[in-house]
Design a protein around this motif. Structure first.
Motif, PDB file in Angstrom:
ATOM      1  N   ALA A 101       0.815  -1.351   0.018  1.00 57.75           N
ATOM      2  CA  ALA A 101       0.009  -0.224   0.049  1.00 57.75           C
ATOM      3  C   ALA A 101       0.854   1.049  -0.017  1.00 57.75           C
ATOM      4  O   ALA A 101       0.560   2.166  -0.765  1.00 57.75           O
ATOM      5  CB  ALA A 101      -0.822  -0.049   1.203  1.00 57.75           C
ATOM      6  N   GLY A 102       1.857   1.190   0.774  1.00 56.66           N
ATOM      7  CA  GLY A 102       2.772   2.484   0.742  1.00 56.66           C
ATOM      8  C   GLY A 102       3.378   2.874  -0.577  1.00 56.66           C
ATOM      9  O   GLY A 102       3.610   3.850  -0.898  1.00 56.66           O
ATOM     10  N   GLU A 103       3.739   1.806  -1.355  1.00 56.01           N
ATOM     11  CA  GLU A 103       4.534   1.944  -2.437  1.00 56.01           C
ATOM     12  C   GLU A 103       3.552   2.897  -3.552  1.00 56.01           C
ATOM     13  O   GLU A 103       4.077   3.662  -4.128  1.00 56.01           O
ATOM     14  CB  GLU A 103       4.738   0.680  -3.058  1.00 56.01           C
ATOM     15  N   GLN A 104       2.277   2.356  -3.484  1.00 56.38           N
ATOM     16  CA  GLN A 104       1.420   3.050  -4.436  1.00 56.38           C
ATOM     17  C   GLN A 104       0.931   4.419  -3.948  1.00 56.38           C
ATOM     18  O   GLN A 104       0.443   5.255  -4.792  1.00 56.38           O
ATOM     19  CB  GLN A 104       0.308   2.321  -4.746  1.00 56.38           C
ATOM     20  N   THR A 105       1.119   4.973  -2.459  1.00 52.75           N
ATOM     21  CA  THR A 105       0.854   6.269  -2.111  1.00 52.75           C
ATOM     22  C   THR A 105       1.966   7.117  -2.183  1.00 52.75           C
ATOM     23  O   THR A 105       1.880   8.421  -2.167  1.00 52.75           O
ATOM     24  CB  THR A 105       0.370   6.212  -0.618  1.00 52.75           C
ATOM     25  N   GLN A 106       3.268   6.589  -2.559  1.00 49.02           N
ATOM     26  CA  GLN A 106       4.272   7.603  -3.105  1.00 49.02           C
ATOM     27  C   GLN A 106       4.361   7.898  -4.343  1.00 49.02           C
ATOM     28  O   GLN A 106       3.617   7.339  -5.171  1.00 49.02           O
ATOM     29  CB  GLN A 106       5.370   6.615  -2.514  1.00 49.02           C
ATOM     30  N   ALA A 107       5.262   8.623  -4.618  1.00 48.75           N
ATOM     31  CA  ALA A 107       5.504   9.325  -6.039  1.00 48.75           C
ATOM     32  C   ALA A 107       5.673   8.223  -7.057  1.00 48.75           C
ATOM     33  O   ALA A 107       6.525   7.387  -6.693  1.00 48.75           O
ATOM     34  CB  ALA A 107       6.603  10.392  -6.040  1.00 48.75           C
ATOM     35  N   VAL A 108       5.067   8.316  -8.041  1.00 49.81           N
ATOM     36  CA  VAL A 108       5.356   7.300  -9.305  1.00 49.81           C
ATOM     37  C   VAL A 108       6.242   7.938 -10.331  1.00 49.81           C
ATOM     38  O   VAL A 108       5.647   9.144 -10.900  1.00 49.81           O
ATOM     39  CB  VAL A 108       3.936   7.237  -9.989  1.00 49.81           C
ATOM     40  N   SER A 109       7.524   7.486 -10.391  1.00 54.12           N
ATOM     41  CA  SER A 109       8.439   8.243 -11.334  1.00 54.12           C
ATOM     42  C   SER A 109       8.178   8.164 -12.450  1.00 54.12           C
ATOM     43  O   SER A 109       8.884   8.940 -13.685  1.00 54.12           O
ATOM     44  CB  SER A 109       9.891   7.895 -10.864  1.00 54.12           C
ATOM     45  N   ASP A 110       7.677   7.164 -13.332  1.00 48.58           N
ATOM     46  CA  ASP A 110       7.514   6.809 -14.683  1.00 48.58           C
ATOM     47  C   ASP A 110       6.126   6.678 -15.085  1.00 48.58           C
ATOM     48  O   ASP A 110       5.441   5.567 -14.910  1.00 48.58           O
ATOM     49  CB  ASP A 110       8.586   5.571 -15.234  1.00 48.58           C
ATOM     50  N   ILE A 111       5.298   7.638 -15.548  1.00 49.54           N
ATOM     51  CA  ILE A 111       4.051   7.653 -15.852  1.00 49.54           C
ATOM     52  C   ILE A 111       3.848   7.755 -17.444  1.00 49.54           C
ATOM     53  O   ILE A 111       4.389   8.525 -17.946  1.00 49.54           O
ATOM     54  CB  ILE A 111       3.134   8.628 -15.364  1.00 49.54           C
ATOM     55  N   SER A 112       3.422   6.884 -18.297  1.00 50.83           N
ATOM     56  CA  SER A 112       3.411   6.763 -19.422  1.00 50.83           C
ATOM     57  C   SER A 112       2.413   7.787 -19.881  1.00 50.83           C
ATOM     58  O   SER A 112       1.286   7.988 -19.215  1.00 50.83           O
ATOM     59  CB  SER A 112       3.155   5.425 -20.172  1.00 50.83           C
ATOM     60  N   VAL A 146     -13.780  17.006 -20.988  1.00 59.50           N
ATOM     61  CA  VAL A 146     -12.924  15.923 -20.089  1.00 59.50           C
ATOM     62  C   VAL A 146     -11.548  16.352 -20.418  1.00 59.50           C
ATOM     63  O   VAL A 146     -10.976  17.118 -20.857  1.00 59.50           O
ATOM     64  CB  VAL A 146     -12.833  14.607 -20.980  1.00 59.50           C
ATOM     65  N   THR A 147     -11.234  16.448 -19.015  1.00 57.26           N
ATOM     66  CA  THR A 147      -9.505  16.682 -18.698  1.00 57.26           C
ATOM     67  C   THR A 147      -8.959  15.715 -17.652  1.00 57.26           C
ATOM     68  O   THR A 147     -10.009  14.757 -17.178  1.00 57.26           O
ATOM     69  CB  THR A 147      -9.400  17.992 -17.927  1.00 57.26           C
ATOM     70  N   PHE A 148      -7.743  15.482 -17.645  1.00 54.64           N
ATOM     71  CA  PHE A 148      -6.937  14.352 -16.851  1.00 54.64           C
ATOM     72  C   PHE A 148      -6.075  14.924 -15.853  1.00 54.64           C
ATOM     73  O   PHE A 148      -5.469  16.010 -16.100  1.00 54.64           O
ATOM     74  CB  PHE A 148      -6.485  13.381 -17.568  1.00 54.64           C
ATOM     75  N   TYR A 149      -5.786  14.226 -14.833  1.00 51.68           N
ATOM     76  CA  TYR A 149      -4.704  14.663 -13.997  1.00 51.68           C
ATOM     77  C   TYR A 149      -3.666  13.457 -13.919  1.00 51.68           C
ATOM     78  O   TYR A 149      -4.102  12.142 -14.036  1.00 51.68           O
ATOM     79  CB  TYR A 149      -5.127  14.860 -12.572  1.00 51.68           C
ATOM     80  N   LYS A 150      -2.427  13.591 -14.251  1.00 48.10           N
ATOM     81  CA  LYS A 150      -1.330  12.707 -14.142  1.00 48.10           C
ATOM     82  C   LYS A 150      -0.913  12.593 -12.508  1.00 48.10           C
ATOM     83  O   LYS A 150      -0.317  13.407 -12.079  1.00 48.10           O
ATOM     84  CB  LYS A 150      -0.440  13.032 -15.193  1.00 48.10           C
ATOM     85  N   MET A 151      -1.270  11.250 -11.941  1.00 46.78           N
ATOM     86  CA  MET A 151      -0.978  11.270 -10.588  1.00 46.78           C
ATOM     87  C   MET A 151       0.644  10.846 -10.333  1.00 46.78           C
ATOM     88  O   MET A 151       0.818   9.790  -9.784  1.00 46.78           O
ATOM     89  CB  MET A 151      -1.916  10.342  -9.807  1.00 46.78           C
ATOM     90  N   ASP A 152       1.447  11.967 -10.428  1.00 46.86           N
ATOM     91  CA  ASP A 152       3.011  11.817 -10.349  1.00 46.86           C
ATOM     92  C   ASP A 152       3.161  11.534  -8.829  1.00 46.86           C
ATOM     93  O   ASP A 152       4.399  11.533  -8.459  1.00 46.86           O
ATOM     94  CB  ASP A 152       3.592  12.976 -10.976  1.00 46.86           C
ATOM     95  N   THR A 153       2.418  12.177  -7.736  1.00 49.35           N
ATOM     96  CA  THR A 153       2.530  11.887  -6.471  1.00 49.35           C
ATOM     97  C   THR A 153       1.877  10.900  -5.830  1.00 49.35           C
ATOM     98  O   THR A 153       2.357  10.491  -4.477  1.00 49.35           O
ATOM     99  CB  THR A 153       1.988  13.277  -5.605  1.00 49.35           C
ATOM    100  N   GLY A 154       1.624   9.765  -6.519  1.00 45.73           N
ATOM    101  CA  GLY A 154       0.835   8.704  -6.028  1.00 45.73           C
ATOM    102  C   GLY A 154      -0.656   8.666  -6.170  1.00 45.73           C
ATOM    103  O   GLY A 154      -1.366   9.823  -6.107  1.00 45.73           O
ATOM    104  N   ASP A 155      -1.211   7.567  -6.755  1.00 46.38           N
ATOM    105  CA  ASP A 155      -2.746   7.567  -7.027  1.00 46.38           C
ATOM    106  C   ASP A 155      -3.602   7.940  -5.683  1.00 46.38           C
ATOM    107  O   ASP A 155      -4.422   8.648  -5.816  1.00 46.38           O
ATOM    108  CB  ASP A 155      -3.054   6.122  -7.309  1.00 46.38           C
ATOM    109  N   ALA A 156      -2.922   7.589  -4.504  1.00 44.06           N
ATOM    110  CA  ALA A 156      -3.699   7.924  -3.241  1.00 44.06           C
ATOM    111  C   ALA A 156      -3.764   9.239  -2.851  1.00 44.06           C
ATOM    112  O   ALA A 156      -4.278   9.571  -1.749  1.00 44.06           O
ATOM    113  CB  ALA A 156      -3.456   6.862  -2.132  1.00 44.06           C
TER     114      ALA A 156
END
Length: 496
Positions: A101-112, A146-156
């Motif tokens: 769970a902690g991994e996915q609440t942290q920043a995601v470094s590589d989002i396509s 429609v607009t989108f947010y790229k969750m670079d800080t983590g999905d949660a």
């Protein structure tokens, strides 16, 4: 506030038998997710049946599964009329470890980057570009955006406050968790964006925000969302890539506190020296003049005021404009009175906008003739023009936006709001159309040539003596710009 939620106990305890084709699709998705996990052979050998069951639940309940983590979109009430939307891991998931769970609440470094495809639009609705869809007979008014947010800080980390909520509902669209809100507004049959949706695509770390207008049914809003797919792309130059806001950047720019409504600040009259008179020629080119507008001289040559619409060429109006005009005139074509609502604004959290009183006043058609002349030596294509009608009064050496007269004793109100076509500050009538979208462009203007454009507005008669026309293509009708270069004084004293 009505709130609806799909409960697991309302569904069958055992998942129904899936068709072979659907099962193959689920197993293919399972294999893709398992193969992306980079924690060794032991993790890859996790029980497929568990994930298949979870993915089947996704299709029925809208819970998102990614790398063994179950995500849920949550909504919580804030005050009387607001809802806070967030994404969290499902604490009830027995296979969820704290580390995972902690991994996915942290920043995601590589989002396509992703490409969006839309498989369903209601009959008559068309793609008008930039994530906007509207009905062909009512372009750029209503529909969905429609607009989108790229969750670079983590999905949660996603969290969004929605105000003025009338109803809220958990939904599942395309196997993704979402929430749907119906907002206050649109009760007077005028088109307003009174629907909102958020959908979490945690498999690719994006969140969709959809604005939907009152001319789209709830059922069609959900069908549109159901048909949206996001496909990762590796090539940054690929076509149709979604231009998303990075969540970290959005957070940095978002105000942390609610801002009460306040009228725009007045401007010293001394700073409004560049106001033009009827018959005066001037250049209304913006600072970033890449269209060649610096070689276009603009002049208001005539202003006519009428109590009927005989000056208009109704053939240039779209169906929405014709319908507006029909509501504003009687059988003889004479204008009906305008209704003015006096509104006290709420914060959307503990209070709503409230009409404290209304009244009817005579209204007039203001019909303006504007000439655009190419003063340069080269021919110009697609010359942009724009007109905004501003209502400005002078008080104590200050220029400020007119907000209306006091309508009734002891009424506390913030702004007088005309209803019907009189509400439009931006030009709702113009008789020259060009460009790719057949809208406010002069298709071609040769060197030395002059094109004539007629613009029109409906105005409460009592406001005729505070009218200014803003012809700056970057200008608007709701805030005074002391550096504005396109203001023309067209104040009238009434009459025809």
């Amino acid at each position: 506030m009505k709130q609806r939620e799909i409960r697991i106990e309302d569904l069958r305890q055992d998942f129904p038998e899936m068709p072979a084709e659907l099962r193959r699709m689920v197993e293919s998705e399972v294999q893709r997710q398992v193969d992306t996990v980079s924690q060794g052979r032991r993790r890859k050998h996790m029980a497929k049946k568990t994930i298949i069951a979870a993915l089947a639940a996704t299709m029925l309940l809208g819970t998102t599964v990614f790398a063994g983590i179950v995500y849920k979109m949550r909504i919580e009430p804030v005050g009387k009329y607001a809802m806070n939307t967030s994404i969290g891991t499902d604490a009830s998931d027995p296979g969820r470890s704290g580390a995972a769970a902690g991994e996915q609440t942290q920043a995601v470094s590589d989002i396509s980057d992703v490409r969006m495809t839309v498989s369903y639009l209601p009959e008559g609705m068309v793609d008008v570009g930039d994530g906007k869809y509207s009905y062909a007979d009512n372009l750029y008014k209503g529909g969905v955006s429609v607009t989108f947010y790229k969750m670079d800080t983590g999905d949660a980390q996603f969290e969004m406050l929605t105000t003025d909520v009338r109803e809220s509902e958990h939904v599942s669209v395309g196997g993704h968790e979402g929430v749907y809100f119906r907002l206050h507004g649109g009760e007077d049959e005028e088109v307003s964006f009174n629907q909102r949706m958020y959908v979490a695509y945690t498999d690719v770390h994006y969140v969709m925000e959809m604005y939907a207008a009152s001319d789209v049914s709830r059922e069609d809003v959900l069908k549109i969302a159901e048909g949206i797919r996001l496909e990762p792309v590796d090539d940054e130059s690929a076509q149709d890539i979604v231009h998303a806001y990075e969540w970290s950047v959005y957070l940095a720019s978002r105000s942390e506190t609610a801002v009460d409504w306040n009228p725009p600040e007045p401007v010293p009259k001394s700073e409004m020296a560049d106001i033009h008179a009827i018959g005066e020629s001037f250049v209304a080119a913006p600072k970033d003049d890449w269209r060649g507008l610096g070689n276009v001289a603009v002049k208001v040559t005539d202003v006519q005021v009428s109590d009927n619409v005989s000056l208009l060429d109704e053939s240039v109006l779209d169906s929405d404009g014709k319908e507006d005009l029909r509501k504003e005139t009687d059988a003889s074509g004479k204008l009906r009175p305008a209704r003015i609502d006096y509104v006290r604004y709420g914060d959307g959290i503990n209070s709503l906008n409230e009409v404290v009183c209304s009244r009817e006043v005579p209204q007039k058609l203001v019909y303006v003739t504007v000439e655009y002349t190419n003063t340069g030596s080269e021919e110009l294509d697609e010359v942009l023009f724009f007109g905004s009608l501003m209502k400005i009064i002078e008080r104590g050496g200050q220029m400020e936006l007119y907000r209306g007269n006091a309508p009734c004793e002891d009424a506390e109100w913030d702004e007088a709001v005309p209803r019907g076509a009189a509400r439009y500050g931006e030009m709702w009538y113009y008789d020259v159309h060009g460009g790719e979208r057949h809208n406010n462009y002069i298709t071609n203007l040769k060197a030395g040539e002059t094109a004539t454009v007629h613009m029109a507005w409906l105005v409460p008669e009592e406001e005729l003596d505070c009218l200014y026309l803003n012809l700056d293509t970057h200008g608007g009708a709701y805030e005074i710009d002391p550096a504005g270069i396109g203001y023309v004084d067209i104040r009238q004293q009434g009459g025809e």
